[in-house]
Design an enzyme around this catalytic site. Structure first.
Site, PDB file in Angstrom:
ATOM      1  N   ARG A   1       0.847  -1.191   0.000  1.00 43.22           N
ATOM      2  CA  ARG A   1       0.000   0.000   0.000  1.00 43.22           C
ATOM      3  C   ARG A   1       0.885   1.244   0.000  1.00 43.22           C
ATOM      4  O   ARG A   1       0.579   2.231  -0.641  1.00 43.22           O
ATOM      5  CB  ARG A   1      -0.915  -0.019   1.215  1.00 43.22           C
ATOM      6  CG  ARG A   1      -1.725  -1.311   1.294  1.00 43.22           C
ATOM      7  CD  ARG A   1      -2.850  -1.191   2.284  1.00 43.22           C
ATOM      8  NE  ARG A   1      -3.350  -2.515   2.684  1.00 43.22           N
ATOM      9  CZ  ARG A   1      -4.277  -2.724   3.582  1.00 43.22           C
ATOM     10  NH1 ARG A   1      -4.814  -1.695   4.211  1.00 43.22           N
ATOM     11  NH2 ARG A   1      -4.683  -3.938   3.895  1.00 43.22           N
TER      12      ARG A   1
ATOM     13  N   HIS B   1     -20.998  -6.533   8.049  1.00 42.50           N
ATOM     14  CA  HIS B   1     -19.972  -7.570   7.897  1.00 42.50           C
ATOM     15  C   HIS B   1     -19.069  -7.590   9.115  1.00 42.50           C
ATOM     16  O   HIS B   1     -18.957  -6.603   9.835  1.00 42.50           O
ATOM     17  CB  HIS B   1     -19.123  -7.316   6.643  1.00 42.50           C
ATOM     18  CG  HIS B   1     -18.252  -6.096   6.741  1.00 42.50           C
ATOM     19  ND1 HIS B   1     -18.752  -4.810   6.664  1.00 42.50           N
ATOM     20  CD2 HIS B   1     -16.920  -5.960   6.950  1.00 42.50           C
ATOM     21  CE1 HIS B   1     -17.760  -3.934   6.788  1.00 42.50           C
ATOM     22  NE2 HIS B   1     -16.632  -4.608   6.975  1.00 42.50           N
TER      23      HIS B   1
ATOM     24  N   HIS C   1     -10.982 -18.294  29.535  1.00 43.32           N
ATOM     25  CA  HIS C   1     -12.435 -18.359  29.347  1.00 43.32           C
ATOM     26  C   HIS C   1     -12.768 -17.467  28.154  1.00 43.32           C
ATOM     27  O   HIS C   1     -12.516 -16.259  28.194  1.00 43.32           O
ATOM     28  CB  HIS C   1     -13.060 -17.803  30.638  1.00 43.32           C
ATOM     29  CG  HIS C   1     -14.490 -18.151  30.878  1.00 43.32           C
ATOM     30  ND1 HIS C   1     -14.893 -18.890  31.984  1.00 43.32           N
ATOM     31  CD2 HIS C   1     -15.630 -17.840  30.213  1.00 43.32           C
ATOM     32  CE1 HIS C   1     -16.212 -19.009  31.984  1.00 43.32           C
ATOM     33  NE2 HIS C   1     -16.693 -18.381  30.919  1.00 43.32           N
TER      34      HIS C   1
ATOM     35  N   GLU D   1      -4.355   8.163  26.808  1.00 46.14           N
ATOM     36  CA  GLU D   1      -4.559   6.726  26.625  1.00 46.14           C
ATOM     37  C   GLU D   1      -3.364   6.106  25.891  1.00 46.14           C
ATOM     38  O   GLU D   1      -2.858   5.066  26.292  1.00 46.14           O
ATOM     39  CB  GLU D   1      -5.848   6.465  25.841  1.00 46.14           C
ATOM     40  CG  GLU D   1      -7.133   6.779  26.613  1.00 46.14           C
ATOM     41  CD  GLU D   1      -7.452   8.264  26.708  1.00 46.14           C
ATOM     42  OE1 GLU D   1      -6.827   9.076  25.981  1.00 46.14           O
ATOM     43  OE2 GLU D   1      -8.309   8.641  27.532  1.00 46.14           O
TER      44      GLU D   1
ATOM     45  N   CYS E   1     -14.645 -17.086  35.585  1.00 42.32           N
ATOM     46  CA  CYS E   1     -15.688 -17.779  36.358  1.00 42.32           C
ATOM     47  C   CYS E   1     -15.970 -17.009  37.648  1.00 42.32           C
ATOM     48  O   CYS E   1     -17.134 -16.860  38.053  1.00 42.32           O
ATOM     49  CB  CYS E   1     -15.257 -19.214  36.676  1.00 42.32           C
ATOM     50  SG  CYS E   1     -15.243 -20.303  35.237  1.00 42.32           S
TER      51      CYS E   1
ATOM     52  N   CYS F   1     -10.658 -20.027  37.737  1.00 43.26           N
ATOM     53  CA  CYS F   1     -10.655 -19.170  36.546  1.00 43.26           C
ATOM     54  C   CYS F   1     -11.163 -17.784  36.931  1.00 43.26           C
ATOM     55  O   CYS F   1     -12.215 -17.661  37.559  1.00 43.26           O
ATOM     56  CB  CYS F   1     -11.537 -19.793  35.463  1.00 43.26           C
ATOM     57  SG  CYS F   1     -11.997 -18.643  34.156  1.00 43.26           S
TER      58      CYS F   1
ATOM     59  N   ALA G   1     -15.288   1.155  10.166  1.00 41.96           N
ATOM     60  CA  ALA G   1     -15.891   0.426   9.049  1.00 41.96           C
ATOM     61  C   ALA G   1     -15.760   1.250   7.773  1.00 41.96           C
ATOM     62  O   ALA G   1     -16.102   2.433   7.755  1.00 41.96           O
ATOM     63  CB  ALA G   1     -17.361   0.123   9.339  1.00 41.96           C
ATOM     64  N   SER G   2     -15.263   0.630   6.704  1.00 40.54           N
ATOM     65  CA  SER G   2     -15.160   1.370   5.448  1.00 40.54           C
ATOM     66  C   SER G   2     -16.281   0.968   4.496  1.00 40.54           C
ATOM     67  O   SER G   2     -16.502   1.621   3.486  1.00 40.54           O
ATOM     68  CB  SER G   2     -13.788   1.158   4.803  1.00 40.54           C
ATOM     69  OG  SER G   2     -13.502  -0.210   4.687  1.00 40.54           O
TER      70      SER G   2
ATOM     71  N   ARG H   1       1.706   7.346   0.808  1.00 39.30           N
ATOM     72  CA  ARG H   1       2.389   8.627   0.938  1.00 39.30           C
ATOM     73  C   ARG H   1       1.409   9.611   1.580  1.00 39.30           C
ATOM     74  O   ARG H   1       0.216   9.332   1.655  1.00 39.30           O
ATOM     75  CB  ARG H   1       2.808   9.115  -0.441  1.00 39.30           C
ATOM     76  CG  ARG H   1       3.841   8.198  -1.115  1.00 39.30           C
ATOM     77  CD  ARG H   1       4.003   8.546  -2.570  1.00 39.30           C
ATOM     78  NE  ARG H   1       4.566   9.883  -2.706  1.00 39.30           N
ATOM     79  CZ  ARG H   1       5.862  10.166  -2.627  1.00 39.30           C
ATOM     80  NH1 ARG H   1       6.731   9.203  -2.411  1.00 39.30           N
ATOM     81  NH2 ARG H   1       6.301  11.395  -2.762  1.00 39.30           N
TER      82      ARG H   1
END
Lengths: 339, 339
Positions: free
Chosen positions: B20, B165, B292, B308, B198, B195, B159-160, B23
């Protein structure tokens, strides 16, 4: 009071702002914000921010009045609050504590329309000085273990105010991402007895295919495994684990290189939204042989979507070698003459 | 061939798509995409996708023709390619390998305008069946160590294409984020011999303040330390480390609960963009006592910004208790009658 909560699986912390307590309808309103002419960060509006904790360029006896060249204020809507005890406690198998910390806004310039990439270097050096001064001051508070300084530029990168500013958050714990970084550095150091960042700098300077710019004190590279196209790291050439270890020569060197890099980035991708983050050693660790402070600049050009959330992998359509070459070859001479 | 590169510090992998080779100017064009009436995922346009690897609802002797109720095709612009060897190698201190993997698109419905939250349950169950069928098939390829299934809904969530989907990526390594999760689970298991998921389910059902919905087989909760407002996890009540361990009863239970949760979410936040990710045990680990499987649903309501990126912390303005109460109390009866 905000609450810090720890994910019981990964150990990731989140800040839950109970006060804001946003209901679904509140999120719809948020998207409409940021319009209108009033700017709380502009000179003359000092009374609309909490009282300043630092100001440059103006006599100290007239706080919260115009005339400053840089100003630092507590965030009016802080993610963490400064007053109180941590009160670490459990809730069944879960862990939490009070959201104690400092959240400050560094107002980088009095000029509303000035951005990092067109700022004179005298202005830029003040920003880096302010970062240092605030870290040194907040470090005195023994409740704080880590200080992160970051900038969100452009709406798509999370900026809600247009006026050029960065932010500082002092945290009562060393964040997961930093611990992870330090652990990785330590693993490398245990094996090689060398700092991984020093080795990166050595290899990048010898390969010379991912370097964007360098001067005597600093080097800017597109990292080998970048999360985003045109990601850039700025690292001191001298081994140093904390930002506040920098001397005056380095501060000048950082300013010059940072200015050049941001001009190159802005010329390549005009007004591209970006985040940058200052990564420095935790406040209580002293000087570390295995850790090396640096600045990570992440242009916002791709999406964090299901794949990235789910795996921690990133898909990057621009090899760092091409990004670096592009940034390196850009002609920024004209811009330099202007200042 | 795409390249997998490993960050030498954290160990995070990125996929570099050399082909890809974007640029700076390519990113500007990208923002303009997604308009226009043609949809490559709609019935009648089967020849515009790579040949299908799975289809339901249509005789097998007529592949790549209309009449299907669900269809899986290789991604036309794959992040990883299926042909070739990994060829793991170094570049000085750096590590890389060829970008070998599978990247498929699950076309969830033939109806362009149908979304998960208004889909009849007969349609939804096919999606969960397709996930299982594709994992079981790809698992036969010993080069793959992990399969992530995820969905990006809405432009803001990455999503494009508008047509409903989800995507599947088979990877030659277990991703960092999954390893981290498994390590956390193992740490808990070592200490408690139970677990952690759980235990989470047990505590959530007993506290009953973060549960969004539940049925005999599954439970949906807003997790204690959510990264985003209205984040929801769906977990099987029975301990199970892999998605493909599910029996038919569970598959039905998952469909019912998932349908209810997505209707509640869509009623609370109409057409909110979201990502969901299926987290299941690595392919080569067999059945794990300490792990799990589960689905994480992340509405896109806040920004990933400098804080973030820099810390791995998240700031969440909506406590999960309030989000869960809101979702629980929403009246979705009308919507249920329609199907």
């Amino acid at each position: 009071m905000p609450e810090l909560r720890r994910d019981p699986i990964i150990g990731r912390w989140v800040i839950i702002s109970k006060e804001r307590g946003k209901r679904p309808s509140d999120f719809i309103i948020e998207e409409e914000r940021t319009k209108g002419g009033f700017c709380p960060l502009c000179p003359g509006n000092e009374n609309t921010t909490p009282p300043e904790v630092l100001a440059y360029g103006r006599p100290v006896f007239a706080p919260n009045t115009p005339g400053w060249t840089l100003r630092v204020v507590p965030n009016k809507f802080p993610a963490l609050v400064i007053e109180g005890d941590l009160d670490k406690r459990g809730e069944g198998i879960y862990d939490k504590m009070n959201g104690i910390g400092a959240h400050e806004v560094i107002i980088e310039t009095p000029n509303h329309n000035e951005t990092i990439s067109d700022m004179p270097r005298e202005q830029l050096i003040q920003i880096f000085r302010a970062y240092r001064d605030r870290i040194l001051d907040l470090k005195k508070d023994s409740r704080f273990k880590y200080i992160i300084i970051f900038k969100n530029f452009g709406r798509a990168a999370g900026a809600s105010l247009e006026h050029s500013h960065s932010q500082l958050i002092a945290l009562p714990i060393v964040p997961h991402r930093i611990e992870e970084e330090i652990k990785g550095c330590l693993r490398y150091f245990d094996y090689k007895d060398r700092c991984v960042f020093c080795d990166i700098i050595r290899q990048e300077r010898s390969q010379n295919i991912r370097i964007v710019a360098e001067n005597r004190e600093f080097v800017a590279v597109c990292p080998f495994a970048p999360r985003s196209p045109f990601e850039i790291w700025i690292m001191p050439k001298r081994h140093q684990s904390s930002y506040t270890d920098m001397d005056e020569d380095q501060l000048l060197g950082l300013t010059n290189l940072f200015s050049e890099v941001m001009r190159r980035l802005n010329k390549a991708l005009p007004r591209v939204p970006y985040n940058y983050m200052l990564h420095s050693a935790p406040l209580r660790n002293g000087s570390l042989e295995h850790y090396h402070w640096h600045i990570e600049i992440m242009p916002k050009l791709t999406m964090v979507a299901g794949f990235e959330w789910g795996t921690g992998f990133y898909i990057n359509p621009t090899p760092p070698e091409e990004a670096a070459r592009f940034l390196r070859e850009i002609d920024i001479r004209k811009e330099f003459k202007k200042t």
